[in-house]
Design an enzyme around this catalytic site. Structure first.
Site, PDB file in Angstrom:
ATOM      1  N   HIS A 473       2.890  -7.278  -0.175  1.00  0.00           N
ATOM      2  CA  HIS A 473       1.530  -7.408  -0.707  1.00  0.00           C
ATOM      3  C   HIS A 473       0.463  -7.168   0.355  1.00  0.00           C
ATOM      4  CE1 HIS A 473      -1.008  -7.953  -3.978  1.00  0.00           C
ATOM      5  NE2 HIS A 473      -0.951  -9.276  -4.178  1.00  0.00           N
ATOM      6  N   ASP A 477      -0.727  -3.159  -3.629  1.00  0.00           N
ATOM      7  CA  ASP A 477      -1.322  -4.060  -4.623  1.00  0.00           C
ATOM      8  C   ASP A 477      -0.535  -4.005  -5.922  1.00  0.00           C
ATOM      9  OD1 ASP A 477      -2.096  -1.670  -5.894  1.00  0.00           O
ATOM     10  OD2 ASP A 477      -4.030  -1.668  -4.843  1.00  0.00           O
TER      11      ASP A 477
END
Length: 503
Positions: A473, A477
């Site tokens: 992450h 995204d």
């Protein structure tokens, strides 16, 4: 450079010929002065210096060479000795297997560089061997019948047909050094394995690489010149006709029960035991410790594989006719590769401090395998250039090697993206852990027959599989992961659509 001075004095008698040779070999460091006096028809006279008959030849005893464990690569500094293929006193040749060692990444078979006799094994089974340290002692084979025409004198007796051959002694260290130097070649383990499989001596191959290094092309060219053979065509160029309907592949009847293996009862002991973490388990500890530093983003979805199931059933006999077992994984890998072309961020890696992103040109997609030694993740190289059948062929090879614990370092390193088929064992959803320095991984559940509504609202039977994705992450995204998953899903739900993007 040795200088030789030969002084001959001759004397003849009625029936005998005598030859007295004085040979003096002078070197900058060593001086060897053997004197030979040989008489035909008489016994050799006893002198205070060494002597021999002219009919004898010089032999050189072998030298003990310490065969050290060479660098296996990938920063590996120590390995565990799992199996010895030789024992002290055994005779070995170049490329013969010496032992099998296991690092925290792969099992590697160590082969001999020399011809000779095993004199010492430095480690017992399960001992830790270190790179650069002696593994075995090998007594290299001696050279026999050394031919030095400049130092050879042949005398023929008119009354005898015997040849008189004189061979001066050769200094042991000098000769052994030349012998070992003559056997030294530069080649990678893969090239040595290719030469061994085709019974080619590397000393007979002229290397075209840097510093005379022997390349794979040199082996293939040498093989073609020696045998006139033509290399077999790649799988994509083979044309296999479908099997006639009369020649159906025999299958096990559904009503016939399949015998199950009988498991041995476990013996209960009331004692705890402690074992060191070694081999692949130690690698998992290291990798998972690094992985837990990555903030994982999870994404799950379900895929309708009804059309893919039908397509695979049509292609299975064709693949089986070529000797390849066709599973669903080749389709999963190819669809993932097509998706990575559109979302290259998922086929990237980051440095330790996450300051730089490296976009990988090759799609080396790893496949998690459960083996007797634990979890192993070999990878299929350059999936973006392979057909579905070529991927299946490579997967068959990796699975066979994995089942016998023979995967090499090259098979399990260099991965850029990973898929795990945990559903082959069981389960529906998973939470896969990213393998650093990769940035994404996918896990598949079991394929189940479930009811679903089609576009017309009609209830139909479908083949449903759940997929679980994990992404780093820090650089990926949720929207990117979702779009990639949707594209991968569309290829599998409509397999014919992959034809538009296949190269």
């Amino acid at each position: 450079m040795a200088a030789a001075r030969v002084l001959r004095s001759w004397s003849r008698s009625a029936r005998h010929l005598s030859c007295v040779n004085h040979i003096q070999i002078c070197r900058s460091i060593h001086a060897v002065k053997p004197k030979y006096t040989c008489l035909f028809g008489y016994s050799s006279f006893q002198f205070s210096h060494p002597h021999r008959l002219l009919r004898t030849t010089s032999t050189v005893s072998g030298q003990i060479v310490q065969f050290k464990l060479s660098d296996i690569g990938e920063g590996i500094t120590e390995v565990i000795v799992k199996e010895w293929y030789v024992k002290e006193g055994d005779t070995v040749s170049q490329f013969d297997s010496i032992c099998e060692v296991q690092s925290d990444k792969a099992s590697v078979t160590i082969t001999s560089r020399y011809d000779g006799i095993i004199r010492k094994l430095y480690y017992a089974l399960e001992d830790t061997a270190f790179v650069g340290k002696p593994l075995v002692d090998i007594e290299t084979e001696s050279l026999k019948g050394v031919d030095r025409t400049t130092d050879r004198t042949k005398l023929v007796n008119k009354d005898s047909e015997e040849d008189v051959v004189e061979t001066p002694a050769v200094f042991h260290d000098e000769h052994t050094h030349q012998e070992i130097k003559g056997h030294k070649t530069l080649a990678t383990p893969a090239v040595r394995r290719l030469a061994m499989e085709n019974n080619i001596k590397l000393s007979e191959v002229v290397g075209t690489g840097k510093d005379g290094r022997i390349l794979k092309e040199d082996i293939l060219n040498y093989l073609a010149k020696q045998t006139g053979a033509i290399l077999p065509p790649s799988p994509k160029s083979e044309i296999i006709t479908p099997l006639p309907k009369s020649e159906k592949i025999q299958t096990i009847p559904k009503d016939k029960p399949i015998p199950l293996p009988v498991s041995k009862p476990k013996v209960f002991t009331d004692k705890d035991r402690t074992e060191p973490i070694t081999g692949f388990e130690r690698a998992m500890v290291k990798t998972m410790t690094m992985a837990m530093k990555i903030p994982h983003f999870g994404y799950c979805d379900e895929v309708d594989l009804t059309e893919l199931v039908k397509l695979r059933e049509q292609l299975k006999p064709l693949a089986l006719a070529r000797g390849i077992k066709l599973s669903y994984m080749p389709f999963f890998l190819k669809a993932a590769s097509l998706g990575l072309l559109q979302f290259p961020i998922l086929n990237a890696s980051v440095d330790e401090n996450c300051q730089n992103i490296t976009y990988k040109a090759s799609h080396n997609i790893g496949v998690a395998m459960d083996t007797s030694q634990g979890l192993i993740v070999p990878n299929v190289k350059n999936v973006q250039l392979c057909s579905v059948f070529e991927i299946a062929t490579e997967l068959n090879r990796l699975q066979k090697l994995g089942a016998t614990n023979q995967l090499g370092t090259a098979d399990i390193t260099g991965g850029t993206f990973t898929l795990s088929n945990i559903g082959s064992i069981g389960g529906t959803y998973a939470k896969p852990v990213i393998l650093p320095p990769e940035v994404a991984i996918g896990a598949f559940g079991a394929i189940k027959v479930l009811p679903r509504f089609n576009e017309k609202g009609k209830l139909i039977k479908t083949q449903i599989m759940n997929v679980s994705w994990s992404a780093d992450h820090r650089i990926i995204d949720g929207a990117t992961m979702s779009r990639f998953s949707n594209l991968w899903k569309s290829y599998l739900e409509n397999p014919a659509s992959m034809l538009l993007d296949l190269k």
